[in-house]
Design a protein around this motif. Structure first.
Motif, short mmCIF file in Angstrom:
data_model
loop_
_atom_site.label_atom_id
_atom_site.label_comp_id
_atom_site.label_asym_id
_atom_site.label_seq_id
_atom_site.Cartn_x
_atom_site.Cartn_y
_atom_site.Cartn_z
N UNK A 64 45.49 20.05 59.07
CA UNK A 64 46.64 20.89 58.74
C UNK A 64 47.49 20.11 57.73
N UNK A 65 47.22 20.28 56.44
CA UNK A 65 47.89 19.47 55.41
C UNK A 65 49.42 19.47 55.50
N UNK A 66 50.01 20.60 55.86
CA UNK A 66 51.47 20.66 55.92
C UNK A 66 52.05 19.74 56.99
N UNK A 67 51.21 19.33 57.93
CA UNK A 67 51.69 18.46 59.00
C UNK A 67 51.49 16.98 58.68
N UNK A 68 50.85 16.68 57.56
CA UNK A 68 50.62 15.27 57.19
C UNK A 68 51.96 14.58 56.99
N UNK A 69 52.09 13.36 57.50
CA UNK A 69 53.32 12.59 57.28
C UNK A 69 53.06 11.11 57.00
N UNK A 70 51.76 10.73 56.88
CA UNK A 70 51.42 9.35 56.55
C UNK A 70 50.59 9.24 55.27
N UNK A 71 49.91 10.31 54.91
CA UNK A 71 49.06 10.29 53.72
C UNK A 71 47.60 10.42 54.09
N UNK A 72 46.81 10.95 53.18
CA UNK A 72 45.38 11.10 53.42
C UNK A 72 44.67 9.76 53.29
N UNK A 73 43.43 9.73 53.67
CA UNK A 73 42.63 8.51 53.54
C UNK A 73 42.57 8.05 52.09
N UNK A 74 42.36 8.99 51.19
CA UNK A 74 42.27 8.66 49.76
C UNK A 74 43.60 8.09 49.26
N UNK A 75 44.70 8.70 49.66
CA UNK A 75 46.01 8.23 49.23
C UNK A 75 46.30 6.82 49.74
N UNK A 76 45.99 6.59 51.01
CA UNK A 76 46.32 5.30 51.60
C UNK A 76 45.48 4.18 50.97
N UNK A 77 44.22 4.47 50.71
CA UNK A 77 43.37 3.49 50.01
C UNK A 77 43.88 3.24 48.60
N UNK A 78 44.25 4.32 47.92
CA UNK A 78 44.66 4.19 46.53
C UNK A 78 45.91 3.32 46.39
N UNK A 79 46.89 3.53 47.27
CA UNK A 79 48.14 2.79 47.13
C UNK A 79 48.01 1.35 47.63
N UNK A 80 47.19 1.11 48.63
CA UNK A 80 46.94 -0.28 49.01
C UNK A 80 46.25 -1.02 47.86
N UNK A 81 45.26 -0.37 47.28
CA UNK A 81 44.52 -0.96 46.16
C UNK A 81 45.43 -1.21 44.96
N UNK A 82 46.34 -0.28 44.73
CA UNK A 82 47.27 -0.44 43.61
C UNK A 82 48.12 -1.70 43.79
N UNK A 83 48.62 -1.91 44.98
CA UNK A 83 49.40 -3.11 45.25
C UNK A 83 48.56 -4.36 45.16
N UNK A 84 47.34 -4.28 45.66
CA UNK A 84 46.45 -5.43 45.66
C UNK A 84 46.08 -5.85 44.25
N UNK A 85 45.77 -4.88 43.41
CA UNK A 85 45.31 -5.20 42.06
C UNK A 85 46.45 -5.66 41.15
N UNK A 86 47.64 -5.13 41.35
CA UNK A 86 48.76 -5.47 40.46
C UNK A 86 49.55 -6.67 40.95
N UNK A 87 49.74 -6.77 42.26
CA UNK A 87 50.58 -7.82 42.81
C UNK A 87 52.04 -7.65 42.43
N UNK A 88 52.41 -6.44 42.02
CA UNK A 88 53.77 -6.18 41.56
C UNK A 88 54.46 -5.13 42.44
#
Length: 302
Positions: A266-290
């Motif tokens: 139920x997408x409207x009930x999401x409040x933490x993010x999808x699997x793709x989103x959570x991977x993407x933003x962790x990776x973004x922080x990891x690769x940039x370090x900024x």
């Protein structure tokens, strides 16, 4: 992760084995609107009924409504008891958590120092079964969470067994990611993100609040990635560690959890993010370090 023999944080409160009572009036803050005042009995009944129908822990909702970063995962229903055979493993896991917390202190201390500021280190509370915090009472089923009221991270080590078995995310760096995510909420709290979110949600619809909550959670994931970036630079990451963290982020995405527990999403009930989103933003922080790369509030589709 190469953690043995490294410094353990002294900012850890070990409350395992201590009993904790119900919700205390001193520590519990209910959503009572902008006017303040004491909640009425009718309000308490209504809130309790709604929470019961949603199948969500009251303490989790209360914590979120008062501005908390919430748990790294939505409410879990099972609660595991610690057996005598698990005591030794728990002691080692406690040492591991203390080392990870110390590593977050070092990384964020340096980042804040470079910005001309001093990093106010959070405390981490180890508990079993139940615990009281400035955000109210919580049980093991709540999962790890951060309480902005007392600036503390709360973890029942039994969650790590669930992370491995129930969520299919084994590995010590998956466990480290959990700590780093909750510390990410601490960063948000002391930089004003959580207080602002708490203020804004008062005038938001439930859907709007959920969408904003996703941005808050994804930023905490990105901050965890920033920490992992510098931890890797120290040579502490081993082969497979990054994959463990990314797998954990995948397994606790809203869509993955809903598919596992109810068979549909139920997408409207999401409040933490999808699997793709959570991977993407962790990776973004990891690769940039900024830290600057973690502004989830300035992108159209995080």
């Amino acid at each position: 992760m190469r953690w043995r023999g490294r410094r353990e944080s002294s900012n850890v409160e070990d409350r395992r084995g201590q009993s904790s009572g119900g919700l205390s009036r001193g520590g519990l803050k209910l959503p009572i609107g902008r006017g303040g005042g004491k909640p009425s009995l009718i309000m308490l009944v209504v809130i309790g009924g709604v929470l019961w129908m949603l199948g969500v822990s009251p303490s989790t909702i209360i914590s979120m409504l008062m501005g908390g970063g919430g748990s790294i995962v939505p409410q879990t229903q099972s609660q595991q008891q610690t057996t005598p055979q698990q005591s030794a493993a728990n002691d080692e896991m406690a040492s591991f958590v203390k080392v990870v917390l110390a590593e977050t202190e070092d990384v964020w201390g340096t980042i804040f120092q470079q910005a001309g500021q001093k990093y106010p280190e959070p405390n981490l509370v180890l508990f079993s079964n139940r615990v009281s915090s400035a955000c109210g009472a919580a049980s093991s089923a709540t999962g790890p969470f951060y309480c902005p009221g007392d600036k503390k991270v709360y973890i029942d080590l039994g969650f790590y067994r669930e992370l491995k078995t129930k969520f299919e995310a084994p590995g010590d760096f998956a466990q480290a990611y959990v700590v780093a995510h909750e510390v990410g909420h601490h960063i948000q709290n002391i930089t004003g993100v959580l207080p602002k979110f708490n203020q804004m949600r008062r005038s938001m619809s439930k859907l709007e609040a959920n969408q904003m909550s996703i941005r808050v959670e994804l930023q905490a994931d990105c901050y965890a990635g920033v920490w992992a970036h510098f931890t890797n630079q120290k040579g502490l990451l081993e082969r497979g560690d990054l994959e463990e963290a990314l797998n954990a982020a995948t397994q606790i995405g809203d869509d993955a959890l809903q598919k596992r527990t109810q068979g549909y999403v139920v997408p409207d009930s999401f409040n933490h993010g999808t699997s793709v989103q959570r991977k993407r933003w962790f990776t973004r922080g990891f690769e940039s370090g900024k830290v600057s790369s973690c502004d989830t509030f300035q992108v159209a589709n995080p």
